[in-house]
Design a protein around this motif. Structure first.
Motif, PDB file in Angstrom:
ATOM      1  N   HIS A 236       0.742  -1.547   0.334  1.00  0.00           N
ATOM      2  CA  HIS A 236      -0.093  -0.128   0.044  1.00  0.00           C
ATOM      3  C   HIS A 236       0.985   1.009  -0.208  1.00  0.00           C
ATOM      4  N   PRO A 237       1.362   1.808  -0.722  1.00  0.00           N
ATOM      5  CA  PRO A 237       2.159   2.962  -1.452  1.00  0.00           C
ATOM      6  C   PRO A 237       1.376   4.020  -0.534  1.00  0.00           C
ATOM      7  N   ALA A 238       2.063   4.599  -0.663  1.00  0.00           N
ATOM      8  CA  ALA A 238       1.156   5.773  -0.125  1.00  0.00           C
ATOM      9  C   ALA A 238       1.904   6.579  -1.033  1.00  0.00           C
ATOM     10  N   SER A 239       2.429   6.810  -2.163  1.00  0.00           N
ATOM     11  CA  SER A 239       2.545   7.913  -2.442  1.00  0.00           C
ATOM     12  C   SER A 239       3.032   7.142  -3.866  1.00  0.00           C
ATOM     13  N   PRO A 240       2.899   8.073  -5.235  1.00  0.00           N
ATOM     14  CA  PRO A 240       3.307   7.027  -6.534  1.00  0.00           C
ATOM     15  C   PRO A 240       4.951   7.251  -6.538  1.00  0.00           C
ATOM     16  N   THR A 248       8.749  -2.943  -8.118  1.00  0.00           N
ATOM     17  CA  THR A 248       8.247  -2.830  -9.428  1.00  0.00           C
ATOM     18  C   THR A 248       7.043  -2.512 -10.008  1.00  0.00           C
ATOM     19  N   MET A 249       6.786  -1.381 -10.786  1.00  0.00           N
ATOM     20  CA  MET A 249       4.917  -1.009 -10.846  1.00  0.00           C
ATOM     21  C   MET A 249       4.583  -0.268 -12.470  1.00  0.00           C
ATOM     22  N   ASN A 250       3.525  -0.889 -12.345  1.00  0.00           N
ATOM     23  CA  ASN A 250       3.104  -0.305 -13.894  1.00  0.00           C
ATOM     24  C   ASN A 250       2.360   1.267 -13.613  1.00  0.00           C
ATOM     25  N   PHE A 251       2.700   2.234 -13.711  1.00  0.00           N
ATOM     26  CA  PHE A 251       2.277   3.615 -13.553  1.00  0.00           C
ATOM     27  C   PHE A 251       1.162   4.075 -15.367  1.00  0.00           C
ATOM     28  N   PRO A 282      -7.647  13.134 -14.647  1.00  0.00           N
ATOM     29  CA  PRO A 282      -6.657  12.656 -14.389  1.00  0.00           C
ATOM     30  C   PRO A 282      -6.265  11.988 -13.822  1.00  0.00           C
ATOM     31  N   VAL A 283      -5.676  11.338 -13.642  1.00  0.00           N
ATOM     32  CA  VAL A 283      -5.609  10.101 -12.692  1.00  0.00           C
ATOM     33  C   VAL A 283      -4.333   8.870 -12.858  1.00  0.00           C
ATOM     34  N   THR A 284      -3.509   8.488 -12.462  1.00  0.00           N
ATOM     35  CA  THR A 284      -2.986   7.373 -12.266  1.00  0.00           C
ATOM     36  C   THR A 284      -3.289   6.111 -11.331  1.00  0.00           C
ATOM     37  N   LEU A 285      -2.750   5.007 -12.453  1.00  0.00           N
ATOM     38  CA  LEU A 285      -3.169   4.099 -11.763  1.00  0.00           C
ATOM     39  C   LEU A 285      -1.871   3.313 -11.666  1.00  0.00           C
ATOM     40  N   CYS A 286      -1.688   2.347 -10.001  1.00  0.00           N
ATOM     41  CA  CYS A 286      -0.997   1.213  -9.479  1.00  0.00           C
ATOM     42  C   CYS A 286      -0.749   0.224  -9.675  1.00  0.00           C
ATOM     43  N   ILE A 333       1.247  -1.897 -20.273  1.00  0.00           N
ATOM     44  CA  ILE A 333       1.363  -2.469 -18.697  1.00  0.00           C
ATOM     45  C   ILE A 333       2.633  -3.897 -19.336  1.00  0.00           C
ATOM     46  N   SER A 334       3.232  -4.224 -17.995  1.00  0.00           N
ATOM     47  CA  SER A 334       3.816  -5.291 -17.684  1.00  0.00           C
ATOM     48  C   SER A 334       3.734  -5.854 -16.784  1.00  0.00           C
ATOM     49  N   ALA A 335       4.125  -7.613 -16.938  1.00  0.00           N
ATOM     50  CA  ALA A 335       3.250  -7.907 -15.659  1.00  0.00           C
ATOM     51  C   ALA A 335       4.466  -9.727 -15.671  1.00  0.00           C
ATOM     52  N   ASP A 336       4.263 -10.254 -14.142  1.00  0.00           N
ATOM     53  CA  ASP A 336       5.323 -11.394 -14.203  1.00  0.00           C
ATOM     54  C   ASP A 336       4.045 -12.298 -14.254  1.00  0.00           C
ATOM     55  N   PHE A 337       4.613 -13.665 -15.206  1.00  0.00           N
ATOM     56  CA  PHE A 337       3.880 -14.503 -14.917  1.00  0.00           C
ATOM     57  C   PHE A 337       5.214 -15.592 -14.928  1.00  0.00           C
ATOM     58  N   SER A 338       4.651 -16.247 -13.909  1.00  0.00           N
ATOM     59  CA  SER A 338       4.780 -17.981 -13.828  1.00  0.00           C
ATOM     60  C   SER A 338       5.219 -18.554 -15.009  1.00  0.00           C
ATOM     61  N   VAL A 339       6.415 -19.380 -14.589  1.00  0.00           N
ATOM     62  CA  VAL A 339       6.812 -20.425 -15.481  1.00  0.00           C
ATOM     63  C   VAL A 339       5.545 -21.505 -15.852  1.00  0.00           C
TER      64      VAL A 339
END
Ligand SMILES: Nc1ncnc2c1ncn2[C@@H]1O[C@H](COP(=O)(O)OP(=O)(O)O)[C@@H](O)[C@H]1O
Ligand SMILES: [Mg+2]
Lengths: 375, 563
Positions: A236-240, A248-251, A282-286, A333-339
């Motif tokens: 729960h990061p409180a700020s960008p 790592t975070m998608n903005f 306007p908003v930013t999704l994380c 958008i980047s995503a981590d997928f398990s093998v």
């Protein structure tokens, strides 16, 4: 561990109270109104990019560079204006600062010898400390004859010798190579648990902070961005800024659609934290790459959309996928997928997959976050 | 006004802070009395008449309306420029041979180049007289010109400043980056082109620095022109003549002020250059490794051998002259000229005084200067004090010895001065000499201290160990090599210096270097050479002792010293 601390925070009075601390170097303000409580026995990390004021705050606590204004109280005693020699702390620097002309034994004994204790008592204590840091038979060597990791342990033993109430560590592991660093993280933390000494460690390495700390104080440009347990900081990061600096975070740039909904590239998503934002803002999704869901997603799954797999990068234990949403603007958008997942769903470059962003995993910040992110 | 919300924290000073500030005050006070007050006394003297009344610029007007005196300015600048350029050229190729070629015996050549440092500047001048004087063995080489005058001064000064210039150039050349040469060679640049596009620019700061150091040393030197200047007047001899010969202290003060001008200019110019140089130095330079090249190596071997031979010849001539009965008529050996008690000038007592003075200077000077350097470098949280002390420590560099000595006369000899009792004592000689050589020693100390971990003091405070204990147990042992360097530097300079102390000795405190001057003045040239040789032997002995000590300490501490 984190829960213990949270409980402490409710009841007890803080061991170290920092109130409205400001530090100026001429015109430049390195610390802007810092307030913080640290509790007895806690392991706290000051985390932030280089130059954000971590060392400055640590040195103010030590009295090595006293703050311009503000109050610091340690164990009920106002130490704001005291010289370091009248405070109660041990300190370890990145450079170790071991006395090169004294043996390991004399280094560790340095603070004890000054206290007019019997010689035998001093020797016994030194022996105990060297055993504690895992160097029982290196006492007669000089610092230059030890490895970096060993030197750091000696520095730790020296700082702990006089049983200070507060242990201050300024980037103690940064000068070591990766493997030794991993190992020492663990050891330092164990040692601290064993002794129960309240500890503040400065680091710019988020992984170090996440693995070692009870609580993390994230700093940026002389202010505290967030204080919390590693789970809180990560989840729960409180700020960008925090969101970007830790992990790592998608903005993703989007627009609020009212009633907790967000419009992203032709798709509407629900996100917690979007309730209060007026439609059209306007908003930013994380969203973290590991929170992007691909398994069991169908067209009717809430918060789901189609995306093309642009690139698939194998990182050993998982894949990092770079995706482009099928919408007009083609949000990346980047995503981590398990093998496993990649194998099961047959994900490969060029294919289109259905993705979902779980409502409770999306963070929403009003405005465009670009400028507020970590460098 | 401060708002109630954020009262400024006023740090409470601990015991350590008081100790550091107290010591700083003491060192600053010493320097204040040792350099600033005397300089002020000198300055005001130049505005006073013989009765002590203020006469404004009258003394200066007198000075500049006296053509004989003004002519000295021109003379000084001329011989200094010529001697500086000649030394730069000679030392350049010598240093080049030692760094950029593969000649054998480099450390021997280095050692020989440093020989002139062991002598008072009077001695090479005396030696030159034996070579080129009226009864000199090689006077034909001058084709009828007299050695007494500009020729002798230029030769003597070149000899005297050669080691200083050579050392600066040597350091500059050994710091140059090999990668530049590789790049230039791979681009197919010719040797000449590489020399002008890589070598020279690479050491330009060293060259400029060497120029200013040489210029200042020469224009303020008094020993060489005193012995060999003849009727050719320069600023340094004018100060001496006005004061010692004519007892015209006011005019002496004016000439001193004039002599101060080039020294101060050179001082600031050198500072600026040094700052540029540190900025230009890159951290990861690769030292240049010369490749053998027969023709070039042979040329430089011959060149360095020639220069080295000349340096040794001057010394050998002084030694020889001091040992023969009556030059050039009776060349049988004798120690007659070493029986100093038979002559004016102070006798063996002068030599003993010099040893005593040099020992005290080395002892007190090293302690004071090293502690001062420590305070400048490590006394955290007292920035103003450190800045003042650093400034005071730099001032002596800009003040020529003659000027300092005369300033001491005006300051300490004033009956109104409570420190008047120091006048004509050993103490004042020690104070003056420590002050005279303060800056170089200070910078040596600062350089050594800068290499220590900046957090030792912080660690020590956190362990509640008083600052003086850590100073004694850690700082001093780690800095022992630098401390030895400083004490040797002070000792050797105290043995050889003439300029400052020539105004300050009394019959009871005559010094060996001054005895050389006075015996030469009295025509006892062989005895002057003999006393000069005593100084050389002593300085050489101390250097040897220093080398042995340094090596012994290096061996004993190699377990903890990383090299
Ligand atoms: N003694 C000083 N004088 C002037 N500026 C300083 C001083 N110490 C630190 N700063 C500045 O304060 C800021 C914070 O520095 P610091 O606390 O060392 O950062 P970090 O978080 O990397 O430890 C930096 O911008 C630094 O340049
Ligand atoms: Mg830092």
């Amino acid at each position: 561990m984190a829960n213990d601390t949270a409980k402490q925070a409710e009841g007890k009075r803080a061991y170290l109270e920092i109130r409205d601390v400001v530090k100026k170097f001429g015109e430049f303000t390195a610390l802007k109104d810092i307030s913080l409580d640290i509790f007895e026995g806690e392991f706290v990390c000051f985390l932030g990019p280089s130059g954000c004021g971590k060392t400055t705050l640590l040195r103010a606590i030590a009295g090595l560079d006293i703050q311009t204004s503000g109050r610091i109280v340690q164990a009920g005693r106002d130490i704001s204006a005291l010289p370091p020699s009248e405070r109660d702390f041990g300190i370890v620097f990145q450079s170790y600062a071991l006395f090169p002309n004294l043996t390991v034994r004399r280094n560790v004994a340095y603070g004890l010898e000054n206290r007019r204790r019997p010689k035998a008592e001093v020797e016994a204590r030194v022996k105990e400390l060297l055993a504690l840091v895992g160097l029982p038979d290196q006492g007669d060597k000089y610092p230059a004859q030890l490895s970096g990791g060993q030197q750091q342990r000696v520095a730790l033993a020296r700082a702990l010798a006089t049983s200070p109430g507060l242990l201050l560590l300024d980037e103690p592991l940064s000068a070591l190579d990766a493997k030794v660093r991993m190992h020492l993280r663990h050891e330092v933390r164990q040692l601290q648990n064993k002794l129960g000494v309240t500890t503040i460690m400065v680091t710019h390495d988020q992984e170090e902070a996440l693995t070692m700390a009870d609580r993390i104080v994230v700093m940026n440009h002389g202010v505290i961005e967030q204080v919390g347990t590693p789970e809180e900081i990560y989840g729960h990061p409180a700020s960008p800024f925090v969101a970007d600096f830790v992990g790592t975070m998608n903005f993703i740039e989007a627009v609020a659609a009212g009633e907790g909904r967000i419009r992203l590239d032709g798709v509407e998503l629900t996100a917690r934290g979007a309730e209060g934002i007026a439609a059209g803002t306007p908003v930013t999704l994380c969203v973290r790459p590991e929170d992007v869901v691909a398994r069991g997603v169908s067209g009717s799954t809430p918060n789901s959309f189609d995306a093309e797999v642009q690139e698939l990068e194998f990182l050993g234990s998982f894949f990092r996928a770079y995706l482009r949403a099928a919408g007009v603007r083609g949000t990346e958008i980047s995503a981590d997928f398990s093998v496993n997942l990649v194998r099961d769903l047959g994900i490969r470059e060029g294919m289109t997959a259905r993705l979902a962003l779980p409502t409770e995993r999306i963070l929403v910040f009003a405005g465009r976050a670009g400028a507020a992110r970590a460098a | 006004m401060q708002t109630a919300a954020s009262p400024r924290v006023r740090p409470r000073l601990g015991t350590d802070d008081w100790i550091l500030r107290g010591t700083m005050l003491a060192v600053a006070a010493l320097l204040f009395v040792g350099i600033l007050l005397p300089l002020y006394a000198l300055l005001s003297k130049s505005f006073q008449g013989p009765d002590g009344s203020f006469v404004g610029l009258a003394n200066y007007a007198n000075y500049f309306s006296n053509p004989a005196l003004v002519y000295s300015i021109q003379n000084s600048v001329t011989v200094t420029t010529v001697a500086t350029v000649i030394t730069l050229v000679l030392a350049f190729f010598y240093a080049y041979g030692l760094t950029r070629t593969c000649i054998p015996c480099k450390s021997l050549f280095k050692g020989i180049a440093l020989v002139p440092i062991l002598m008072p500047s009077l001695l090479p001048a005396i030696s030159l007289v034996y070579f080129f004087g009226n009864q000199g063995i090689a006077k034909e080489l001058l084709f009828g010109h007299s050695i007494y005058g500009p020729i002798g001064i230029v030769m003597g000064e070149a000899y005297y400043v050669f080691p200083h210039v050579m050392t600066i150039l040597l350091i500059a050349m050994s710091m140059s980056d090999a990668r530049l040469y590789e790049a230039a060679t791979s681009l197919g640049a010719s040797r000449t082109r590489i020399f002008f596009t890589v070598t020279l620019p690479g050491i330009r700061y060293g060259l400029v620095s060497a120029f200013f150091v040489a210029f200042t040393l020469i224009i303020t030197d008094f020993g060489v022109p005193k012995v060999i200047g003849g009727q050719y007047n320069v600023l340094a001899t004018d100060v001496y003549k006005q004061v010692v010969g004519r007892h015209d202290f006011e005019m002496g003060a004016v000439v001193s002020m004039v002599l101060l001008v080039p020294a101060v200019i050179a001082f600031f110019a050198d500072r600026i250059v040094q700052r540029r140089q540190t900025a230009a130095l890159t951290a990861r330079s690769v030292p240049y490794q010369p490749q053998p090249s027969r023709g070039r190596d042979l040329f430089y071997l011959i060149y360095c051998s020639l220069i080295g031979a000349m340096i040794l010849a001057v010394l050998a001539m002084a030694a020889y002259a001091s040992l023969v009965r009556l030059w050039p008529y009776n060349l049988s050996f004798t120690t007659y000229h070493y029986q100093f008690d038979l002559r004016d000038g102070g006798g063996w007592a002068a030599y003993r005084n010099s040893i005593e003075m040099a020992s005290w200077t080395a002892l007190f000077g090293t302690v004071i200067i090293f502690v001062g350097a420590y305070l400048v470098e490590k006394a955290k949280g007292f920035r103003e004090g450190r800045a003042v002390l650093q400034f005071l420590a730099m001032v002596p560099m800009a003040v020529p010895g003659l000027v300092l000595g005369l300033a001491y006369v005006f300051f300490f000899n004033s009956p109104a001065n409570p420190l008047n009792f120091l006048y004509h004592t050993m103490t004042i000689l020690v104070i003056c000499t420590v002050t005279h050589f303060y800056t170089v020693a200070h910078l040596t100390g600062v350089t050594a201290l800068k290499q220590m971990d900046p957090e030792f003091e912080a660690v020590s405070a956190s362990l509640k160990v008083p600052v003086y204990k850590t100073f004694w147990r850690v700082t001093v042992p780690v800095c022992v090599p630098a401390i030895l360097d400083v004490s040797m530097y002070l000792f050797v300079n105290a043995m050889t210096t003439v300029s400052a102390v020539v105004f300050l000795y009394s019959p009871d405190t005559a010094l060996a270097s001054v005895a050389v001057l006075n015996m030469d003045d009295a025509g006892e040239i062989a005895s002057a050479a003999a006393m000069g040789m005593m100084i050389v032997l002593t300085s050489a002995g101390v250097r040897l002792l220093h080398a042995i000590l340094t090596r012994g300490i290096a061996r004993r501490t190699q377990a903890w010293r990383k090299r």
